[in-house]
Design a protein around this motif. Structure first.
Motif, mmCIF file in Angstrom:
data_model
loop_
_atom_site.group_PDB
_atom_site.id
_atom_site.type_symbol
_atom_site.label_atom_id
_atom_site.label_comp_id
_atom_site.label_asym_id
_atom_site.label_seq_id
_atom_site.Cartn_x
_atom_site.Cartn_y
_atom_site.Cartn_z
ATOM 1 N N ASP A 1 1.334 -1.209 -0.608
ATOM 2 C CA ASP A 1 -0.107 -0.170 0.124
ATOM 3 C C ASP A 1 0.847 1.122 -0.081
ATOM 4 O O ASP A 1 0.511 2.745 -0.246
ATOM 5 C CB ASP A 1 -0.685 -0.174 1.175
ATOM 6 N N LYS A 2 2.236 1.133 0.386
ATOM 7 C CA LYS A 2 3.442 2.472 0.382
ATOM 8 C C LYS A 2 3.822 2.295 -0.103
ATOM 9 O O LYS A 2 4.902 3.596 -0.478
ATOM 10 C CB LYS A 2 3.382 2.606 2.035
ATOM 11 N N ARG B 1 8.044 5.158 -1.939
ATOM 12 C CA ARG B 1 7.132 5.301 -2.243
ATOM 13 C C ARG B 1 6.294 5.820 -2.341
ATOM 14 O O ARG B 1 6.344 6.409 -4.472
ATOM 15 C CB ARG B 1 7.736 6.816 -0.167
ATOM 16 N N GLU C 1 -0.462 8.058 -2.865
ATOM 17 C CA GLU C 1 -0.798 7.968 -2.218
ATOM 18 C C GLU C 1 -2.214 8.844 -2.908
ATOM 19 O O GLU C 1 -2.253 9.760 -3.454
ATOM 20 C CB GLU C 1 -0.708 7.850 -1.340
ATOM 21 N N ASN D 1 -6.418 8.128 -5.521
ATOM 22 C CA ASN D 1 -6.895 7.277 -6.556
ATOM 23 C C ASN D 1 -6.783 7.808 -7.751
ATOM 24 O O ASN D 1 -6.685 9.457 -7.978
ATOM 25 C CB ASN D 1 -8.296 7.136 -6.738
#
Length: 376
Positions: free
Chosen positions: A223-224, A238, A241, A243
């Motif tokens: 996720d990260k 990284r 983040e 959509n």
């Protein structure tokens, strides 16, 4: 701790990872390379906290194990001046004094404690997705899309490349709201449908190290963070983040007006005519009629204008449409076929740019450009 390494090989690896180092690091330790001597290998790391690039150099001669942080600029600047020769690094683990011995001289540097270097992020096994991608597929995907990414502080999701894994294809998408690129590979697929947004900086780092890679690349992401494992390099970054916008909904479906033209000829015409466009707008006008394209530009403030006529294949209604010349040139230079096909519907809707003769059957390239208003 002691090791011997080729000066040119060390420089080659350090120059590749030094691109990570930021000129405005928040932590002074990040102005250094982290050297780790382990199992007869030298592992060098550079980081800016967001992205970390690691390279491994096999050593023929080494003694001891340990870590130390080296001043990056001093080391790379010194190595650039050496002809090919073995260098001996002798490191005092207590005082962190480093003695570099060449054929004709001795150079002394004081390192820093390697334990102060930021630790690498851990993989979250619960959300980890992993695939293996051919290095040329990954390189082409980055090359085709990187130029279309945005620099938008308000919408950070637009500042990266959207990588979408499907059961039947692997898709790379980038857009800055003016232009959009969708690059699809039918020979890249995944067992799991998933996606991530790769930031611009690690994408350009990949573009730098992938040409030397012959083996498939292992890509893992949670996720990260994303983890790219190559033969001699490992990139950890990284992810952006958020959509990514629904890119398929902005691609116009019915485009009855189709122009087919020699890509290089159109590119060269645009280069000449765009000199006469207004510097603020870079507006170029296309006038389309049966088998003819007229490309024109003018700058009313300086009373200059240019107009060129090109032969083409055109099926559709007579049409006038405006585009920003800078974006047009970028799109044309990133299409590799000799002829380009431009699909248009009307002067207010986006134009679609496609390679007319695609050499690779596994490739699907689509580029989209929003039009500009033509002042009457």
């Amino acid at each position: 701790m002691k090791f011997v390494v080729s000066s040119t090989e060390l420089l080659s690896h350090l120059q590749a990872i030094s691109r990570v180092i930021s000129s405005k690091n928040t932590l002074p330790i990040l102005d250094n390379f982290l050297f780790e001597l382990k199992d007869g290998e030298l592992i060098a790391t550079a980081s800016d906290l967001e992205s970390t690039l690691i390279t491994t150099i096999p050593l023929e001669t080494s003694d001891g194990e340990g870590v130390i942080a080296f001043p990056a600029k001093i080391l790379t600047d010194t190595l650039k001046e050496f002809p090919e020769q073995p260098l001996t690094f002798d490191i005092d683990s207590t005082s962190l004094a480093v003695k570099i011995t060449s054929e004709n001289g001795v150079f002394s540097i004081v390192g820093q404690n390697g334990e102060d270097f930021p630790k690498l992020p851990e993989k979250e096994e619960s959300s980890l997705v992993n695939i293996t991608v051919e290095s040329d597929v990954l390189l082409t995907g980055v090359n085709k899309t990187l130029f279309a990414t945005a620099d938008d502080e308000l919408r950070p999701v637009m500042n990266g490349i959207f990588v979408e894994l499907g059961n039947n294809d692997l898709t790379f998408v980038a857009s800055d709201a003016h232009k959009l690129v969708r690059y699809k590979r039918l020979d890249g697929r995944s067992d799991v449908e998933s996606s991530f947004i790769l930031p611009k900086k690690p994408a350009s780092l990949l573009r730098n190290i992938l040409p030397k890679e012959e083996n498939p690349v292992k890509v893992e992401f949670d996720d990260k963070n994303a983890f790219f494992t190559l033969s001699n390099y490992k990139l950890i970054c990284r992810l952006v983040e958020g959509n990514y916008p629904s890119y398929n909904s902005v691609i116009p479906k019915n485009n009855p007006n189709v122009l087919t033209i020699d890509r290089v000829e159109l590119y060269n015409t645009l280069k000449r005519v765009s000199v006469f466009s207004n510097p603020a707008s870079n507006l170029i006008k296309f006038e389309l009629r049966a088998n003819e394209l007229v490309v024109s530009a003018q700058d009313i403030d300086f009373s200059i204008s240019a107009r060129e006529r090109l032969l083409c294949q055109y099926e559709g209604q007579e049409l006038e449409i405006g585009f920003k010349s800078v974006f047009l040139l970028e799109i044309l230079s990133n299409i590799s076929s000799s002829n380009v096909m431009i699909e248009l519907s009307d002067p207010t809707r986006a134009g679609i740019f496609l390679p007319y003769d695609n050499e690779n059957a596994d490739e699907d390239v689509l580029m989209l450009l929003m039009p500009m208003m033509i002042n009457a």
